[in-house]
Motif scaffolding. Sequence first.
Motif, PDB file in Angstrom:
ATOM      1  N   GLU A  33       0.814  -1.207   0.000  1.00  0.00           N
ATOM      2  CA  GLU A  33       0.000   0.000   0.000  1.00  0.00           C
ATOM      3  C   GLU A  33       0.851   1.261   0.000  1.00  0.00           C
ATOM      4  O   GLU A  33       0.546   2.238  -0.673  1.00  0.00           O
ATOM      5  CB  GLU A  33      -0.931   0.005   1.214  1.00  0.00           C
ATOM      6  CG  GLU A  33      -1.850   1.213   1.258  1.00  0.00           C
ATOM      7  CD  GLU A  33      -2.647   1.276   2.554  1.00  0.00           C
ATOM      8  OE1 GLU A  33      -3.521   2.154   2.648  1.00  0.00           O
ATOM      9  OE2 GLU A  33      -2.382   0.467   3.463  1.00  0.00           O
ATOM     10  N   TRP A  74      -5.072   0.660  -1.300  1.00  0.00           N
ATOM     11  CA  TRP A  74      -5.564  -0.500  -0.565  1.00  0.00           C
ATOM     12  C   TRP A  74      -6.880  -1.038  -1.127  1.00  0.00           C
ATOM     13  O   TRP A  74      -7.040  -2.249  -1.307  1.00  0.00           O
ATOM     14  CB  TRP A  74      -5.744  -0.136   0.914  1.00  0.00           C
ATOM     15  CG  TRP A  74      -6.347  -1.237   1.722  1.00  0.00           C
ATOM     16  CD1 TRP A  74      -7.640  -1.372   2.117  1.00  0.00           C
ATOM     17  CD2 TRP A  74      -5.663  -2.401   2.234  1.00  0.00           C
ATOM     18  NE1 TRP A  74      -7.809  -2.527   2.838  1.00  0.00           N
ATOM     19  CE2 TRP A  74      -6.614  -3.172   2.928  1.00  0.00           C
ATOM     20  CE3 TRP A  74      -4.339  -2.847   2.173  1.00  0.00           C
ATOM     21  CZ2 TRP A  74      -6.288  -4.377   3.561  1.00  0.00           C
ATOM     22  CZ3 TRP A  74      -4.010  -4.042   2.808  1.00  0.00           C
ATOM     23  CH2 TRP A  74      -4.978  -4.794   3.486  1.00  0.00           C
ATOM     24  N   ILE A  77      -6.326  -3.253  -4.196  1.00  0.00           N
ATOM     25  CA  ILE A  77      -5.130  -4.088  -4.257  1.00  0.00           C
ATOM     26  C   ILE A  77      -5.450  -5.545  -4.604  1.00  0.00           C
ATOM     27  O   ILE A  77      -4.721  -6.184  -5.369  1.00  0.00           O
ATOM     28  CB  ILE A  77      -4.326  -3.976  -2.939  1.00  0.00           C
ATOM     29  CG1 ILE A  77      -2.863  -4.370  -3.174  1.00  0.00           C
ATOM     30  CG2 ILE A  77      -4.955  -4.778  -1.807  1.00  0.00           C
ATOM     31  CD1 ILE A  77      -1.931  -3.969  -2.032  1.00  0.00           C
ATOM     32  N   ALA A  91       1.234  -6.345   2.298  1.00  0.00           N
ATOM     33  CA  ALA A  91       0.707  -5.040   2.715  1.00  0.00           C
ATOM     34  C   ALA A  91       0.036  -5.124   4.077  1.00  0.00           C
ATOM     35  O   ALA A  91      -1.003  -4.501   4.298  1.00  0.00           O
ATOM     36  CB  ALA A  91      -0.278  -4.525   1.663  1.00  0.00           C
ATOM     37  N   THR A 185      -6.659   6.342   4.530  1.00  0.00           N
ATOM     38  CA  THR A 185      -5.374   5.925   5.105  1.00  0.00           C
ATOM     39  C   THR A 185      -5.434   6.014   6.623  1.00  0.00           C
ATOM     40  O   THR A 185      -6.222   6.791   7.190  1.00  0.00           O
ATOM     41  CB  THR A 185      -4.202   6.800   4.619  1.00  0.00           C
ATOM     42  OG1 THR A 185      -4.341   8.117   5.168  1.00  0.00           O
ATOM     43  CG2 THR A 185      -4.138   6.857   3.106  1.00  0.00           C
TER      44      THR A 185
END
Length: 279
Positions: A33, A74, A77, A91, A185
């Motif tokens: 990430e 993320w 992903i 990650a 995040t």
Amino acid sequence: MKTTIAAIAMLASLIVIAQARAQDQKSLTFATEGAFPPWNAVDASGQAVGFDIDVGKALCKRAKFDCTFVTQAWDGIIPALTVGKFDAIMAGMSITDKRKQVIAFSEPYALTSNYFVASKASRLPELPENTRIDLSSASDSDKAFLQTLKNNLQGKVIGVQGSTNAEAFVREYLGDAVEVRTYDTQDNLNIDLSVGRIDAGLADYSVWKAFLDTDDHATVAIYGPRISGGLFGPGVGIGVRKDSAHLAEELNTALRSIKADGTLEEISYRWFGADLVSD
């Protein structure tokens, strides 16, 4: 003529050796990430750094892979992995039954311990320290403590990073009692928590540690029990496509090797200041 034939034979031998070495040195692209320190981040030069990256490099050295790390948001992903954008994910991703429906995993390379961190301004009722809730046990004591936690958080705003197990837990176990606020995040969640825009957040301890080591930690504190098991899964693993079982086994072999000689534990202490890898 003999010299020419000998030279041709030697050249052919060198080509065969080079091809064999090329086959031995497989190329592998990991996605991370890049916004989940200390698991993974991006440094000033644009390079991926963190626990995931150092573990990946150690695995690649042991397995004789030529590895590259790329960053990927993320929430996209897993879809990007399934369409072949890269070969594997490192990650800080927990192994869960839901994710295993879509991708496969290596064995765990780290364990998970999830905690709430609350704003001191929220003045939540006190809870006993050093307690645990194992979502896999379904014991009466765990159920009772989980209900107490829910009662104490009633009406509060809880922050979580979107598309994580933390979000899944809060929505499943506390969703009818709290307001859930998602973040792209962990860093953005931490900012809102430190200034009191939310009452508490839920994440893995290793993620909180980086935040609690900063000056902002004076306004917040760990709240409630360690939460593990159940939807949080058995630990953190490397995600691969379901048709890449051979790759997962190669990574497992390398992982067992760096566990056995202490390399994995050393990397854990380097980034977390603690052993998050031993069973």
